[in-house]
Design a protein around this motif. Structure first.
Motif, short mmCIF file in Angstrom:
data_model
loop_
_atom_site.label_atom_id
_atom_site.label_comp_id
_atom_site.label_asym_id
_atom_site.label_seq_id
_atom_site.Cartn_x
_atom_site.Cartn_y
_atom_site.Cartn_z
N SER A 39 0.82 -1.21 0.00
CA SER A 39 0.00 0.00 0.00
C SER A 39 0.85 1.26 0.00
CB SER A 39 -0.93 0.01 1.21
OG SER A 39 -1.85 -1.07 1.16
N GLY A 40 2.17 1.08 0.08
CA GLY A 40 3.08 2.22 -0.04
C GLY A 40 3.64 2.73 1.27
N PHE A 41 3.44 1.98 2.37
CA PHE A 41 3.90 2.44 3.67
C PHE A 41 5.24 1.80 4.04
CE2 PHE A 41 -0.73 2.88 3.93
CZ PHE A 41 -0.85 4.18 4.39
N SER A 42 6.06 2.54 4.75
CA SER A 42 7.31 2.02 5.29
C SER A 42 7.01 0.96 6.35
CB SER A 42 8.11 3.17 5.91
OG SER A 42 9.09 2.69 6.81
N PHE A 43 7.98 0.09 6.61
CA PHE A 43 7.81 -0.95 7.64
C PHE A 43 7.59 -0.35 9.02
CE2 PHE A 43 12.25 0.01 8.32
CZ PHE A 43 12.45 -0.25 9.67
N LEU A 44 7.97 0.94 9.18
CA LEU A 44 7.77 1.59 10.48
C LEU A 44 6.29 1.69 10.83
CD1 LEU A 44 10.40 4.47 10.21
CD2 LEU A 44 10.54 2.41 11.63
N TYR A 45 5.44 1.83 9.83
CA TYR A 45 4.00 1.94 10.09
C TYR A 45 3.43 0.67 10.71
CZ TYR A 45 3.47 6.48 7.81
OH TYR A 45 3.54 7.83 7.51
N PRO A 46 3.57 -0.51 10.08
CA PRO A 46 3.04 -1.70 10.73
C PRO A 46 3.73 -2.02 12.04
CG PRO A 46 4.33 -2.30 8.80
CD PRO A 46 4.12 -0.82 8.74
N MET A 47 5.02 -1.68 12.15
CA MET A 47 5.75 -1.95 13.39
C MET A 47 5.17 -1.13 14.54
SD MET A 47 9.83 -1.53 14.22
CE MET A 47 9.78 0.26 14.34
N LEU A 48 5.01 0.19 14.32
CA LEU A 48 4.50 1.06 15.38
C LEU A 48 3.01 0.82 15.65
CD1 LEU A 48 6.33 4.39 14.45
CD2 LEU A 48 6.87 2.81 16.31
N MET A 49 2.25 0.55 14.59
CA MET A 49 0.82 0.32 14.77
C MET A 49 0.55 -0.98 15.51
SD MET A 49 -0.47 1.76 11.08
CE MET A 49 -2.06 0.98 11.11
N SER A 50 1.38 -2.01 15.27
CA SER A 50 1.17 -3.27 15.96
C SER A 50 1.51 -3.16 17.44
CB SER A 50 2.02 -4.37 15.32
OG SER A 50 3.41 -4.07 15.41
N ILE A 51 2.38 -2.22 17.79
CA ILE A 51 2.71 -1.99 19.21
C ILE A 51 1.64 -1.16 19.89
CG2 ILE A 51 4.29 -0.81 20.78
CD1 ILE A 51 6.58 -1.55 18.99
N THR A 52 1.19 -0.10 19.23
CA THR A 52 0.32 0.87 19.90
C THR A 52 -1.17 0.58 19.74
OG1 THR A 52 0.43 2.30 17.94
CG2 THR A 52 2.04 2.70 19.69
N ILE A 53 -1.57 0.02 18.60
CA ILE A 53 -2.99 -0.26 18.38
C ILE A 53 -3.33 -1.68 18.82
CG2 ILE A 53 -4.84 -0.44 16.67
CD1 ILE A 53 -3.39 1.65 14.99
N PHE A 54 -2.57 -2.64 18.33
CA PHE A 54 -2.73 -4.06 18.66
C PHE A 54 -4.19 -4.51 18.55
CE2 PHE A 54 -2.30 -7.66 21.90
CZ PHE A 54 -1.92 -8.56 20.91
N ALA A 55 -4.76 -4.28 17.40
CA ALA A 55 -6.12 -4.74 17.10
C ALA A 55 -6.14 -5.08 15.63
CB ALA A 55 -7.14 -3.65 17.44
N GLY A 56 -5.98 -6.38 15.32
CA GLY A 56 -5.75 -6.82 13.96
C GLY A 56 -6.68 -6.24 12.92
N SER A 57 -7.98 -6.44 13.10
CA SER A 57 -8.93 -5.95 12.09
C SER A 57 -8.89 -4.44 11.98
CB SER A 57 -10.34 -6.43 12.44
OG SER A 57 -10.70 -6.03 13.76
N MET A 58 -8.72 -3.75 13.10
CA MET A 58 -8.67 -2.29 13.07
C MET A 58 -7.42 -1.79 12.39
SD MET A 58 -10.59 0.17 13.80
CE MET A 58 -10.14 1.64 12.88
N GLU A 59 -6.33 -2.54 12.50
CA GLU A 59 -5.09 -2.11 11.85
C GLU A 59 -5.21 -2.20 10.33
OE1 GLU A 59 -1.38 -3.58 13.60
OE2 GLU A 59 -2.53 -4.06 15.40
N PHE A 60 -5.90 -3.22 9.83
CA PHE A 60 -6.13 -3.32 8.39
C PHE A 60 -6.98 -2.13 7.91
CE2 PHE A 60 -4.87 -7.74 8.90
CZ PHE A 60 -4.20 -7.99 7.70
N ILE A 61 -8.01 -1.79 8.70
CA ILE A 61 -8.89 -0.68 8.33
C ILE A 61 -8.15 0.65 8.43
CG2 ILE A 61 -10.96 0.59 9.03
CD1 ILE A 61 -12.15 -2.12 9.87
#
Length: 238
Positions: A39-61
């Motif tokens: 989708s064009g995002f750096s690996f930093l986005y999924p890395m930080l979002m998985s730490i701070t959001i930690f909600a699988g379906s919401m992270e996809f959205i």
């Protein structure tokens, strides 16, 4: 027994429970990281979002929201609707989280569907600290998702495979957990009520909207029938 010994024993007791979660979280996390990468995002986005959001379906959205126009109200309402089921999880865990000290803050933050299932149903050995056991279940599951998401984001452009069907891993895992509880319990009133209410709400509200009504109905029904159910369990255990 020293504190470090208690912690090690709790980790050893918690880890085997999380192995099935690792299989599902790692593959789904990789899929999420790859999705963010393409989708064009750096690996930093999924890395930080998985730490701070930690909600699988919401992270996809959230990935789609980041690609669209800024709308904080929509983001808030979407998050509330998708994760409202955690309100019911939290109510169920009030007694179990009592007396866990500062660990309670992380236990609340890190409680996902799979972690709730383990911490609510696991038979914790008497000599294992309950708070540390739940803490390590939560931490390990969080780490599985974080590591999978990060690696998917880093190597997403080099990995090409068909991810169709991976989402069924979590469904299969919950079926196994349900069957384990069914075999362990001597009476099945709670399980049958849950199944019946879920099917009824599915027919009434449809597949996209039945989860919250069914969980609310189960909470009300099981709360109202708590004493009769506990009496039957005591009778069955004799």
């Amino acid at each position: 027994m020293t504190k470090s010994t208690n912690i090690k024993k709790a980790f050893k007791a918690a880890f085997p429970y999380t192995i099935p979660i690792f299989a599902g979280f790692w593959f789904l996390g990789l899929t999420y990281g790859i999705y963010m990468n393409v989708s064009g995002f750096s690996f930093l986005y999924p890395m930080l979002m998985s730490i701070t959001i930690f909600a699988g379906s919401m992270e996809f959205i959230t990935a789609n929201m980041l690609l669209g126009s800024f709308n904080p109200v929509q983001a808030f309402l979407m998050t509330l609707m998708i994760n409202a089921r955690h309100l019911f999880y939290g109510i169920s865990m009030l007694d179990r989280f009592r007396g866990t000290g500062l660990k309670k803050l992380y236990l609340i933050f890190g409680m996902c569907d799979e972690t709730f299932s383990i911490n609510y149903t696991a038979q914790i050995p008497p000599d294992v600290d309950r708070g540390w056991f739940m803490f390590f279940v939560t931490l390990l599951n969080h780490f599985y998702w974080f590591s999978g998401s990060t690696l998917g984001g880093i190597f997403g452009s080099f990995i090409h495979f068909d991810t169709e069907g991976l989402d069924f891993v979590m469904t299969a895992m919950f079926v196994v957990i349900f069957m384990e509880q069914w075999l362990k319990d001597k009476q099945h009133i709670s399980a049958l009520l849950g199944l019946g209410i879920s099917v009824l709400c599915l027919l009434i509200f449809g597949a996209d909207n039945f989860i919250i009504p069914s969980m609310a109905a189960m909470l009300l029904m099981l709360t109202g029938m708590r004493k009769p159910i506990e009496q039957r369990e005591e009778t069955a255990g004799r």
